[in-house]
Design an enzyme around this catalytic site. Structure first.
Site, PDB file in Angstrom:
ATOM      1  CB  CYS A 154      -1.005  -0.029   1.149  1.00 23.50           C
ATOM      2  SG  CYS A 154      -2.388   1.098   0.832  1.00 23.50           S
ATOM      3  CG  HIS A 179      -3.821  -3.070   3.064  1.00 18.89           C
ATOM      4  ND1 HIS A 179      -2.767  -2.726   3.896  1.00 18.89           N
ATOM      5  CD2 HIS A 179      -4.325  -1.903   2.608  1.00 18.89           C
ATOM      6  CE1 HIS A 179      -2.652  -1.400   3.942  1.00 18.89           C
ATOM      7  NE2 HIS A 179      -3.574  -0.876   3.164  1.00 18.89           N
ATOM      8  CD  GLU A 239      -1.756  -5.648   5.517  1.00 22.75           C
ATOM      9  OE1 GLU A 239      -1.419  -5.925   4.348  1.00 22.75           O
ATOM     10  OE2 GLU A 239      -2.242  -4.550   5.843  1.00 22.75           O
TER      11      GLU A 239
END
Ligand code: MN
Length: 239
Positions: free
Chosen positions: A106, A208, A210
């Site tokens: 990001c 993202h 994660e």
């Protein structure tokens, strides 16, 4: 032991740093040991610490100061963390000099691109009227929009080529791609969603992963491929 330097969020108003467990748990599962370098640590000390590490993960965060890519701030620019800007720029330069693998997420794709000579669109909705919505109002793991992964890229070797759904939490995006980086995924509106460089191993994504790997396991593979590039990992990418 594969040590991964990880940059973090930083609230300059109350002088505190923080980082989501999502990054830490993904890196540990991938076989790495994350070491958080808070933005309040000086750029010099951060670079010293990096010399003991095997890889650099640039985490998500606020906007990069546009002065770093030769522009003045436009009206919709959001908060700037001057300490984090200075620290991450120093870390990226040092990592590249050492030939160290970088995984950028990001904000990370934007800082990386700027440091290597590219530019950033400061506010998608102001500048690119044909763009789809890239600031989702949905659960973090939701596949908000599609991206198309280009064939014969590192990203395709990890996630497969073609179309995949990703989340989207950005109001800025890579504009001019830095020399030495190549686009490996785009959104349906043509916006850059991933860039990469094979040597030194560099992968940067605008979404993202994660926030997604728990529900969509393929996104953990990005962390596994990164840790493997850093010389570690007991995962499917380790030879
Ligand atoms: Mn997006």
């Amino acid at each position: 032991m594969t040590l991964i330097a990880v940059t973090s969020m930083h609230n300059y108003k109350d002088h505190r740093s923080s980082l989501s467990d999502n990054y830490i748990e993904a890196l540990e599962l991938a076989g790495g040991i994350p070491v958080i370098l808070p933005p309040s640590l000086s750029p010099e000390a951060s670079v010293q610490a990096l010399k003991k590490m095997d890889g650099l993960l640039l985490s998500g965060g606020p906007d990069l100061s546009p002065l770093y890519f030769g522009q003045q701030p436009q009206p919709h620019l959001r908060s700037i963390d001057a300490l984090r800007d200075q620290q991450e720029i120093a870390l990226i330069k040092a990592a590249r000099e050492q030939g160290m693998p970088i995984f950028a997420i990001c904000r990370g794709i934007q800082v990386l691109n700027a440091v290597l000579g590219g530019t950033i669109t400061q506010h998608i909705d102001e500048t690119l009227p044909g763009a789809i919505q890239h600031s989702q109002k949905a659960p973090q793991w939701h596949r908000h929009h599609h991206i198309t992964i280009k064939s014969e890229t590192m990203l395709a070797s990890i996630l497969g080529e073609g179309t995949i759904g990703v989340n989207s939490y950005h109001h800025q995006v890579v504009d001019k791609v830095a020399p030495g980086l190549m686009v490996s995924a785009v959104a349906p509106d043509g916006l850059v969603e991933a860039v990469e460089c094979a040597s030194p191993w560099t992968l940067a994504v605008q979404w993202h992963p994660e926030m997604m790997w728990r529900r969509h396991g393929e996104f953990l593979r990005l962390f596994e491929a990164f840790v493997t590039a850093c010389g570690g990992g007991d995962n499917e990418y380790a030879s």
